[in-house]
Scaffold this active site. Structure first.
Site, short mmCIF file in Angstrom:
data_model
loop_
_atom_site.label_atom_id
_atom_site.label_comp_id
_atom_site.label_asym_id
_atom_site.label_seq_id
_atom_site.Cartn_x
_atom_site.Cartn_y
_atom_site.Cartn_z
N ALA A 31 0.85 -1.19 0.00
CA ALA A 31 0.00 0.00 0.00
C ALA A 31 0.89 1.24 0.00
O ALA A 31 0.74 2.14 0.83
CB ALA A 31 -0.97 0.00 1.18
N LEU A 32 1.81 1.28 -0.95
CA LEU A 32 2.88 2.27 -0.94
C LEU A 32 2.36 3.68 -1.20
O LEU A 32 1.42 3.89 -1.95
CB LEU A 32 3.93 1.90 -1.98
CG LEU A 32 4.56 0.50 -1.85
CD1 LEU A 32 5.62 0.31 -2.91
CD2 LEU A 32 5.13 0.28 -0.45
N GLU A 34 3.97 8.14 -0.90
CA GLU A 34 5.18 8.95 -1.09
C GLU A 34 6.18 8.79 0.06
O GLU A 34 7.38 8.98 -0.13
CB GLU A 34 4.82 10.42 -1.28
CG GLU A 34 4.16 10.73 -2.61
CD GLU A 34 5.08 10.45 -3.79
OE1 GLU A 34 6.31 10.68 -3.67
OE2 GLU A 34 4.58 9.99 -4.84
N GLY A 35 5.70 8.45 1.24
CA GLY A 35 6.62 8.18 2.34
C GLY A 35 7.51 6.99 2.04
O GLY A 35 8.73 7.03 2.27
N HIS A 36 6.92 5.92 1.52
CA HIS A 36 7.73 4.76 1.12
C HIS A 36 8.69 5.12 0.00
O HIS A 36 9.85 4.67 -0.01
CB HIS A 36 6.82 3.62 0.64
CG HIS A 36 5.92 3.05 1.69
ND1 HIS A 36 4.56 3.25 1.68
CD2 HIS A 36 6.18 2.28 2.78
CE1 HIS A 36 4.02 2.62 2.71
NE2 HIS A 36 4.97 2.03 3.40
N GLY A 147 11.44 4.64 8.14
CA GLY A 147 10.95 6.00 8.31
C GLY A 147 10.90 6.41 9.77
O GLY A 147 10.60 5.61 10.65
N GLN A 153 9.56 1.81 16.41
CA GLN A 153 10.06 0.73 15.56
C GLN A 153 11.49 1.01 15.13
O GLN A 153 12.35 0.12 15.20
CB GLN A 153 9.17 0.59 14.34
CG GLN A 153 9.69 -0.37 13.27
CD GLN A 153 8.76 -0.45 12.09
OE1 GLN A 153 7.83 -1.25 12.10
NE2 GLN A 153 8.98 0.37 11.07
N LEU A 184 2.11 10.79 6.32
CA LEU A 184 1.62 9.80 5.37
C LEU A 184 1.68 8.41 5.99
O LEU A 184 2.65 8.04 6.64
CB LEU A 184 2.43 9.84 4.08
CG LEU A 184 2.41 11.16 3.30
CD1 LEU A 184 3.06 10.97 1.93
CD2 LEU A 184 0.99 11.69 3.14
N ARG A 187 -2.54 3.51 6.51
CA ARG A 187 -3.84 3.48 7.19
C ARG A 187 -4.65 4.75 6.96
O ARG A 187 -5.83 4.79 7.32
CB ARG A 187 -3.63 3.21 8.69
CG ARG A 187 -3.22 1.77 8.99
CD ARG A 187 -3.20 1.49 10.49
NE ARG A 187 -3.06 0.07 10.77
CZ ARG A 187 -1.91 -0.55 11.01
NH1 ARG A 187 -0.78 0.14 10.96
NH2 ARG A 187 -1.88 -1.85 11.25
#
EC number: 6.3.2.1
Length: 280
Positions: A31-32, A34-36, A147, A153, A184, A187
């Site tokens: 579910a990519l 712009e953050g990814h 990120g 995490q 972003l 979810r």
């Protein structure tokens, strides 16, 4: 624009990378957004070959969480990665990663993992660190990208790498935000228009805390809490200020750079965010 080679088996991934130079791994659950892609862009800067893993890891979801409904968009993901010329996408299914069911040997994330996200999601970080360790062993990257949005995490992955002497460099990448400040997240797709507007309270609260931080930690927390409790659609889970070196809550006399964490439920989505604040 070139299509990525999609690899679905562990043996195939190891074979595809045999003899290659430096490799950067971007672990994702798909579910990519712009953050990814910001992670991918940084990965391109640090290594000649980029691998993006797409795997919705069942062992990091507790009973009653959104495993079955977690956003999935495989065709959209591949189209997005093609714009970045990602060489390899590692997309195993659960039976490939866990052929005998959940592993008997796991990575225990420790006491920090029982706080904040870990308190709300017991066992979550054991699942995260175990799958990250598996991915690191499979891909054997020189760099792995995470990120800053998922600050707890990131902290725990960095500690695992340090404590277990894993031969990889963890590259943190700053949070990517929408124009209105919302961090972003996959979810965010759960949010309707009304809840999407309300969700901006998280980033607004962080800015309010940063503005108040000159008066100390209590003032920063009070400023953030005032924002978060002003909208009935935002149901606060936790709000805290931690020492970035230990991820433990700071005391009232703490001075220097700290990190404020917030988690809240906004309609159907549970959202998290964080940012650095300077306490004086």
């Amino acid at each position: 624009m070139s299509e990525s080679v999609v690899v679905t088996t562990i043996a195939g991934m190891r074979s595809a990378l045999a003899g290659r130079g430096p490799v950067a791994l971007v672990p994702t659950m798909g579910a990519l957004h712009e953050g990814h892609l910001a992670l991918v862009d940084r990965a391109r800067e640090v290594a000649a070959t980029v691998v993006v893993s797409i795997f919705v890891n069942p062992t990091q979801f507790a009973a009653g969480e959104d495993l079955s409904s977690y956003p999935r968009d495989p065709s959209g993901d591949l189209a997005a990665l093609a714009t970045r010329a990602v060489e390899f996408v590692f997309a195993p299914d659960a039976s490939e990663m866990y052929p005998d069911g959940p592993t008997q040997v796991t990575v225990h994330a420790g006491a920090v993992a029982e706080t904040f996200e870990g308190a709300s999601r017991p066992g979550h970080f054991d699942g995260v660190l175990t799958v990250v360790a598996k991915l690191l062993h499979i891909v054997q990257p020189t760099h792995v990208l995470f990120g800053q949005k998922d600050a707890q995490q990131l902290f725990l992955v960095q500690r695992m790498v340090r404590d277990l002497d894993l031969p990889v460099t963890v590259e943190p990448v700053p949070t990517v935000r929408a124009d209105d400040g919302l961090a972003l997240s996959s979810r965010n797709r759960y949010l309707d228009e009304e809840h999407r507007r309300a969700s901006v309270a998280l980033s607004t609260a962080l800015r309010a805390a940063a503005d108040a931080a000159g008066d100390g930690v209590d003032a920063a927390l009070a400023a953030a809490r005032e924002v978060l409790t002003s909208d009935g659609l935002v149901k606060l889970d936790y709000l805290a200020v931690v020492d970035p070196r230990t991820f433990r809550p700071v005391d009232a006399g703490y001075r220097g750079t700290a990190r404020m964490l917030v988690a809240a439920r906004v309609g159907p989505a549970r959202l998290i965010d964080n940012d650095a604040i300077h306490l004086t």
